[in-house]
Design a protein around this motif. Structure first.
Motif, PDB file in Angstrom:
ATOM      1  N   ASP A 128       0.650  -9.017  15.819  1.00  0.00           N
ATOM      2  CA  ASP A 128       0.353  -8.843  14.566  1.00  0.00           C
ATOM      3  C   ASP A 128       0.381  -7.314  14.359  1.00  0.00           C
ATOM      4  O   ASP A 128      -0.396  -6.400  14.898  1.00  0.00           O
ATOM      5  CB  ASP A 128      -1.192  -8.997  14.325  1.00  0.00           C
ATOM      6  CG  ASP A 128      -1.542  -8.903  12.944  1.00  0.00           C
ATOM      7  OD1 ASP A 128      -1.004  -8.279  12.172  1.00  0.00           O
ATOM      8  OD2 ASP A 128      -2.756  -9.278  12.515  1.00  0.00           O
ATOM      9  N   HIS A 165      -5.412 -11.901   9.477  1.00  0.00           N
ATOM     10  CA  HIS A 165      -4.335 -12.575   9.989  1.00  0.00           C
ATOM     11  C   HIS A 165      -4.286 -12.939  11.464  1.00  0.00           C
ATOM     12  O   HIS A 165      -4.102 -13.981  12.138  1.00  0.00           O
ATOM     13  CB  HIS A 165      -3.058 -11.949   9.659  1.00  0.00           C
ATOM     14  CG  HIS A 165      -2.417 -12.002   8.368  1.00  0.00           C
ATOM     15  ND1 HIS A 165      -2.141 -11.035   7.753  1.00  0.00           N
ATOM     16  CD2 HIS A 165      -2.272 -13.194   7.622  1.00  0.00           C
ATOM     17  CE1 HIS A 165      -1.796 -11.533   6.173  1.00  0.00           C
ATOM     18  NE2 HIS A 165      -1.772 -12.614   6.464  1.00  0.00           N
ATOM     19  N   ASP A 185       2.245  -7.301   7.591  1.00  0.00           N
ATOM     20  CA  ASP A 185       1.436  -7.424   6.214  1.00  0.00           C
ATOM     21  C   ASP A 185       1.512  -5.863   5.798  1.00  0.00           C
ATOM     22  O   ASP A 185       0.722  -5.072   6.046  1.00  0.00           O
ATOM     23  CB  ASP A 185       0.155  -7.944   6.551  1.00  0.00           C
ATOM     24  CG  ASP A 185      -0.471  -8.056   4.973  1.00  0.00           C
ATOM     25  OD1 ASP A 185       0.116  -7.812   4.106  1.00  0.00           O
ATOM     26  OD2 ASP A 185      -1.640  -8.452   5.148  1.00  0.00           O
ATOM     27  N   SER A 222      -4.217  -1.517   2.585  1.00  0.00           N
ATOM     28  CA  SER A 222      -5.525  -2.603   2.759  1.00  0.00           C
ATOM     29  C   SER A 222      -6.519  -2.402   1.781  1.00  0.00           C
ATOM     30  O   SER A 222      -6.706  -1.300   1.249  1.00  0.00           O
ATOM     31  CB  SER A 222      -5.857  -2.766   4.211  1.00  0.00           C
ATOM     32  OG  SER A 222      -6.771  -1.582   4.384  1.00  0.00           O
ATOM     33  N   ILE A 264       5.443  -9.849   4.844  1.00  0.00           N
ATOM     34  CA  ILE A 264       4.542  -9.680   3.573  1.00  0.00           C
ATOM     35  C   ILE A 264       4.961  -8.351   2.835  1.00  0.00           C
ATOM     36  O   ILE A 264       4.316  -7.200   3.627  1.00  0.00           O
ATOM     37  CB  ILE A 264       3.130 -10.003   3.512  1.00  0.00           C
ATOM     38  CG1 ILE A 264       2.875 -11.297   4.329  1.00  0.00           C
ATOM     39  CG2 ILE A 264       2.624 -10.307   2.090  1.00  0.00           C
ATOM     40  CD1 ILE A 264       1.501 -11.903   4.308  1.00  0.00           C
ATOM     41  N   SER A 317      -3.217 -10.010  -4.488  1.00  0.00           N
ATOM     42  CA  SER A 317      -2.209 -10.890  -3.823  1.00  0.00           C
ATOM     43  C   SER A 317      -0.911 -10.954  -4.962  1.00  0.00           C
ATOM     44  O   SER A 317      -0.068 -11.308  -4.430  1.00  0.00           O
ATOM     45  CB  SER A 317      -2.721 -12.194  -3.504  1.00  0.00           C
ATOM     46  OG  SER A 317      -2.662 -12.957  -4.490  1.00  0.00           O
ATOM     47  N   GLY A 360       2.414  -9.871  -3.899  1.00  0.00           N
ATOM     48  CA  GLY A 360       2.767 -10.194  -2.680  1.00  0.00           C
ATOM     49  C   GLY A 360       4.077 -11.152  -2.404  1.00  0.00           C
ATOM     50  O   GLY A 360       4.256 -11.906  -3.256  1.00  0.00           O
ATOM     51  N   LEU A 379       6.518 -13.150   0.592  1.00  0.00           N
ATOM     52  CA  LEU A 379       6.646 -13.433   2.150  1.00  0.00           C
ATOM     53  C   LEU A 379       8.115 -13.667   2.322  1.00  0.00           C
ATOM     54  O   LEU A 379       8.548 -14.663   1.451  1.00  0.00           O
ATOM     55  CB  LEU A 379       5.753 -14.679   2.325  1.00  0.00           C
ATOM     56  CG  LEU A 379       5.993 -15.224   3.766  1.00  0.00           C
ATOM     57  CD1 LEU A 379       5.802 -14.295   4.927  1.00  0.00           C
ATOM     58  CD2 LEU A 379       5.410 -16.664   3.933  1.00  0.00           C
TER      59      LEU A 379
END
Length: 295
Positions: A14, A22, A84, A88, A222, A281, A284, A286
């Protein structure tokens, strides 16, 4: 998690631990012999760590050091890598970090507060041309010229120290506001990306991720704005391309083999329900790929 296809006793990375959301989901799918290495350059991610698990090792490092971090632990290949990208929620919500104009705080914006130049330090010394280019390129701000000129003019009277200072200066320079968006949004994004070298970090990291994946291993990324997504999209496209010889060549002489197989023909975006539950989100995207057998 579906894109990663977590296998019980495999090793995963990660690359952006954050507050461990996650990582917790990956650990929930791992068996007792599974292992997760989580990287985060933000000291706060380590200071506020709430996730404890013997299968997890949290490393204070940028994800661009992924290959060397794995090598130092005797790990050559992993079954999956998750990234990701961007800032944050805790970083946005804590005014002292300087990422947001919603609350006044020190104009810092560093992901890793233990190193590097703050946003205020850069804005107070950078040439107007450099500021204009950063705001135009990373913020895709059409008023970049006016914003840069206003910043240089304002710092001549008083050096930048706080987020409110910057937001007010930019707010006066941006003549047309986008619906529902603060006029300083694009400039704050641009300065943050520049201070943390986010796009350069991503460009360095993606080839490493493909390199450390075992055949059948998965890469899931992401992203939250078009510049990041474009880099990820083009990387997967190029890595999934086979022979690059001219079409009139009778046989392949380039020897190029695809190292990735795209799993997402189009970026996966959040559902209407998810956007309602978690507005952050909304932008976002992916993208995912699987490692081939090619060396």
């Amino acid at each position: 998690m579906s894109a990663l296809n977590v296998r019980e006793n495999a090793i995963y990375v990660d690359g952006t631990f954050g507050r461990g959301g996650h990582s917790a989901a990956i650990l929930a799918r791992l068996g007792v012999r599974g292992r997760l290495l989580a990287l985060d350059q933000d000291p706060a991610a380590h200071a506020h760590r709430a996730l404890e698990d013997p299968r997890l090792e949290l490393i204070h490092a940028r994800f661009s050091t992924m290959r060397s971090q794995l090598a130092a632990r005797g790990i050559a290949k992993v079954a999956g890598v998750l990234l990701d990208l961007g800032v944050s929620s805790p970083q946005l919500d804590e005014s002292r970090r300087g990422f947001s104009f919603a609350k006044d705080g020190p104009l810092d914006m560093r992901m890793d507060t233990s190193r590097g130049e703050t946003a205020a330090e850069w804005l107070n010394r950078a040439d107007e041309e450099d500021i204009r280019e950063v705001v135009r390129t990373y913020g895709e701000e059409r008023f970049a010229k006016a914003v840069a000129a206003a910043i240089v003019d304002a710092r001549g009277r008083e050096p930048f120290r706080t987020t409110r200072q910057l937001a007010e200066v930019v707010g006066r320079a941006v003549r047309t506001r986008e619906p529902g968006q603060h006029p300083a949004t694009r400039t704050f994004q641009a300065v943050r990306i520049h201070v943390n070298q986010e796009l350069e970090e991503l460009e360095v990291t993606l080839p490493q991720a493909a390199d450390v994946l075992a055949p059948g291993g998965r890469l899931a990324v992401i992203s939250f704005h078009s510049l990041e997504d474009r880099i990820v999209k083009h990387f997967i496209r190029d890595a999934a391309r086979g022979c690059t010889c001219p079409p009139d060549f009778p046989v392949c002489v380039c020897g190029h083999q695809p190292v990735l197989r795209s799993l997402t023909s189009r970026a996966v975006v959040p559902s209407v329900e998810e956007r309602c539950e978690n507005p952050r989100s909304a932008s976002g995207k992916l993208r995912a790929a699987e490692r081939t057998q090619a060396p």
